[in-house]
Write a protein that holds these residues in place. Structure first.
Motif, PDB file in Angstrom:
ATOM      1  N   UNK A 186      47.418  67.419 149.646  1.00  0.00           N
ATOM      2  CA  UNK A 186      48.489  67.783 150.581  1.00  0.00           C
ATOM      3  C   UNK A 186      48.125  69.041 151.349  1.00  0.00           C
ATOM      4  N   UNK A 187      47.514  70.026 150.675  1.00  0.00           N
ATOM      5  CA  UNK A 187      47.104  71.261 151.344  1.00  0.00           C
ATOM      6  C   UNK A 187      46.046  70.952 152.402  1.00  0.00           C
ATOM      7  N   UNK A 188      45.112  70.059 152.090  1.00  0.00           N
ATOM      8  CA  UNK A 188      44.084  69.662 153.048  1.00  0.00           C
ATOM      9  C   UNK A 188      44.719  68.990 154.260  1.00  0.00           C
ATOM     10  N   UNK A 189      45.713  68.145 154.026  1.00  0.00           N
ATOM     11  CA  UNK A 189      46.402  67.471 155.131  1.00  0.00           C
ATOM     12  C   UNK A 189      47.144  68.481 155.995  1.00  0.00           C
ATOM     13  N   UNK A 190      47.777  69.458 155.393  1.00  0.00           N
ATOM     14  CA  UNK A 190      48.501  70.493 156.151  1.00  0.00           C
ATOM     15  C   UNK A 190      47.507  71.292 156.989  1.00  0.00           C
ATOM     16  N   UNK A 191      46.347  71.649 156.415  1.00  0.00           N
ATOM     17  CA  UNK A 191      45.343  72.398 157.167  1.00  0.00           C
ATOM     18  C   UNK A 191      44.824  71.568 158.344  1.00  0.00           C
ATOM     19  N   UNK A 192      44.614  70.276 158.124  1.00  0.00           N
ATOM     20  CA  UNK A 192      44.142  69.401 159.190  1.00  0.00           C
ATOM     21  C   UNK A 192      45.177  69.327 160.316  1.00  0.00           C
ATOM     22  N   UNK A 193      46.459  69.220 159.968  1.00  0.00           N
ATOM     23  CA  UNK A 193      47.520  69.181 160.978  1.00  0.00           C
ATOM     24  C   UNK A 193      47.596  70.504 161.734  1.00  0.00           C
TER      25      UNK A 193
ATOM     26  N   UNK B  89      45.065  72.581 162.317  1.00  0.00           N
ATOM     27  CA  UNK B  89      43.939  72.615 163.252  1.00  0.00           C
ATOM     28  C   UNK B  89      44.229  71.725 164.455  1.00  0.00           C
ATOM     29  N   UNK B  90      44.847  70.556 164.230  1.00  0.00           N
ATOM     30  CA  UNK B  90      45.193  69.657 165.325  1.00  0.00           C
ATOM     31  C   UNK B  90      46.190  70.315 166.271  1.00  0.00           C
ATOM     32  N   UNK B  91      47.189  70.996 165.711  1.00  0.00           N
ATOM     33  CA  UNK B  91      48.184  71.685 166.528  1.00  0.00           C
ATOM     34  C   UNK B  91      47.528  72.755 167.388  1.00  0.00           C
ATOM     35  N   UNK B  92      46.624  73.538 166.805  1.00  0.00           N
ATOM     36  CA  UNK B  92      45.937  74.590 167.563  1.00  0.00           C
ATOM     37  C   UNK B  92      45.067  73.985 168.653  1.00  0.00           C
ATOM     38  N   UNK B  93      44.330  72.923 168.324  1.00  0.00           N
ATOM     39  CA  UNK B  93      43.463  72.286 169.313  1.00  0.00           C
ATOM     40  C   UNK B  93      44.287  71.693 170.455  1.00  0.00           C
ATOM     41  N   UNK B  94      45.423  71.077 170.128  1.00  0.00           N
ATOM     42  CA  UNK B  94      46.292  70.502 171.151  1.00  0.00           C
ATOM     43  C   UNK B  94      46.828  71.592 172.066  1.00  0.00           C
TER      44      UNK B  94
ATOM     45  N   UNK C 255      63.465  76.514 176.766  1.00  0.00           N
ATOM     46  CA  UNK C 255      62.447  76.209 175.759  1.00  0.00           C
ATOM     47  C   UNK C 255      61.413  75.243 176.346  1.00  0.00           C
ATOM     48  N   UNK C 256      60.106  75.525 176.146  1.00  0.00           N
ATOM     49  CA  UNK C 256      59.069  74.655 176.696  1.00  0.00           C
ATOM     50  C   UNK C 256      58.837  73.411 175.860  1.00  0.00           C
ATOM     51  N   UNK C 257      58.306  72.390 176.526  1.00  0.00           N
ATOM     52  CA  UNK C 257      57.984  71.135 175.851  1.00  0.00           C
ATOM     53  C   UNK C 257      56.796  70.503 176.559  1.00  0.00           C
ATOM     54  N   UNK C 258      55.856  69.981 175.767  1.00  0.00           N
ATOM     55  CA  UNK C 258      54.689  69.289 176.289  1.00  0.00           C
ATOM     56  C   UNK C 258      54.639  67.918 175.618  1.00  0.00           C
ATOM     57  N   UNK C 259      54.541  66.874 176.425  1.00  0.00           N
ATOM     58  CA  UNK C 259      54.511  65.508 175.886  1.00  0.00           C
ATOM     59  C   UNK C 259      53.252  64.790 176.327  1.00  0.00           C
ATOM     60  N   UNK C 260      52.604  64.137 175.357  1.00  0.00           N
ATOM     61  CA  UNK C 260      51.488  63.243 175.647  1.00  0.00           C
ATOM     62  C   UNK C 260      52.063  61.831 175.613  1.00  0.00           C
ATOM     63  N   UNK C 261      51.874  61.083 176.700  1.00  0.00           N
ATOM     64  CA  UNK C 261      52.474  59.758 176.812  1.00  0.00           C
ATOM     65  C   UNK C 261      51.400  58.673 176.793  1.00  0.00           C
ATOM     66  N   UNK C 262      51.780  57.505 176.272  1.00  0.00           N
ATOM     67  CA  UNK C 262      50.862  56.373 176.272  1.00  0.00           C
ATOM     68  C   UNK C 262      50.970  55.630 177.599  1.00  0.00           C
ATOM     69  N   UNK C 263      50.220  54.545 177.740  1.00  0.00           N
ATOM     70  CA  UNK C 263      50.206  53.803 179.004  1.00  0.00           C
ATOM     71  C   UNK C 263      51.529  53.111 179.316  1.00  0.00           C
ATOM     72  N   UNK C 264      52.394  52.979 178.307  1.00  0.00           N
ATOM     73  CA  UNK C 264      53.703  52.369 178.518  1.00  0.00           C
ATOM     74  C   UNK C 264      54.791  53.426 178.721  1.00  0.00           C
ATOM     75  N   UNK C 265      54.375  54.692 178.936  1.00  0.00           N
ATOM     76  CA  UNK C 265      55.261  55.822 179.196  1.00  0.00           C
ATOM     77  C   UNK C 265      56.060  56.279 177.973  1.00  0.00           C
ATOM     78  N   UNK C 266      55.629  55.868 176.786  1.00  0.00           N
ATOM     79  CA  UNK C 266      56.277  56.308 175.556  1.00  0.00           C
ATOM     80  C   UNK C 266      55.626  57.585 175.055  1.00  0.00           C
ATOM     81  N   UNK C 267      56.438  58.533 174.606  1.00  0.00           N
ATOM     82  CA  UNK C 267      55.898  59.770 174.044  1.00  0.00           C
ATOM     83  C   UNK C 267      55.166  59.455 172.757  1.00  0.00           C
ATOM     84  N   UNK C 268      53.947  59.947 172.627  1.00  0.00           N
ATOM     85  CA  UNK C 268      53.172  59.758 171.402  1.00  0.00           C
ATOM     86  C   UNK C 268      53.024  61.066 170.632  1.00  0.00           C
ATOM     87  N   UNK C 269      53.100  62.212 171.336  1.00  0.00           N
ATOM     88  CA  UNK C 269      53.069  63.523 170.683  1.00  0.00           C
ATOM     89  C   UNK C 269      53.877  64.487 171.545  1.00  0.00           C
ATOM     90  N   UNK C 270      54.729  65.276 170.895  1.00  0.00           N
ATOM     91  CA  UNK C 270      55.550  66.254 171.610  1.00  0.00           C
ATOM     92  C   UNK C 270      55.410  67.597 170.909  1.00  0.00           C
TER      93      UNK C 270
END
Length: 193
Positions: free
Chosen positions: A11-18, A20-25, A107-122
């Motif tokens: 679980x700690x490894x998964x949290x660290x991976x998430x 790093x993903x948040x920082x990279x995003x 409050x700011x918000x950034x959304x990554x959308x798929x080709x069908x215009x659905x939010x995949x990450x916010x």
């Protein structure tokens, strides 16, 4: 057959991976925003054979559309119906793929959308300026949330068709919320002693 429960190390490894993903995003979105703004500014002031150079201290418009050489809009800076700023970046099929904006409370918000215009990450901030990253599956269901909670601690929730796994760094809580069943608290090593 039940799967073995994850260990705290897993679980700690998964949290660290998430994390790093948040920082990279965060850095990727900042870079994309800077590149889009640079492209928009360059297109506004780059002289061409057919156009004259615009010289002004202030430019006041309701919408700025950046078009490619075929005339398709690839970026749009505008305001929403409630007056908040919004930036949209489009793919080659003229679909919004990145959306950056402010909510009415600022409050700011950034959304990554798929080709069908659905939010995949916010990635966003809540009313208390606490950050969160929520990831969605193709059917628009939330599947993972990484957030800072009201106690300024990390909080992660993983969702699946069988339920949700809730991890809290504030109190070390690990909970399994099965669909159609009672909440189960997973005992940690510290609680067992």
């Amino acid at each position: 057959m039940l799967k073995a429960e994850p260990t705290l190390e897993t679980l700690a490894t998964q949290i660290q991976r998430q994390d790093r993903l948040l920082k990279a995003t965060r850095w990727s979105v900042l870079g994309a925003t800077i590149m889009a703004a640079t492209a928009i500014l360059a297109s506004q002031w780059h002289p061409t054979v057919n156009a004259s150079v615009l010289k002004a201290k202030t430019l006041s418009v309701e919408t700025i559309a950046l078009r490619n050489d075929t005339g398709k809009i690839i970026a749009l800076i505008s305001s929403t119906s409630d007056g908040t700023p919004h930036i949209s970046l489009f793919d080659s099929r003229e679909k919004v793929r990145l959306s950056i904006g402010l909510r009415q409370d600022g409050a700011p918000s950034i959304s990554l959308l798929d080709t069908e215009q659905g939010s995949r990450a916010v990635l966003s901030l809540n009313d208390h300026q606490d950050a969160s990253l929520t990831m969605f599956n193709a059917t628009k269901l939330p599947r993972a949330t990484l957030a800072v909670d009201a106690a300024s601690s990390g909080h992660m929730v993983l969702y699946g068709s069988g339920g949700g796994l809730n991890l809290s760094a504030f109190d070390g809580r690990v909970q399994w919320n099965p669909v159609g069943g009672a909440v189960q608290n997973v005992q940690t090593t510290k609680e067992a002693n």
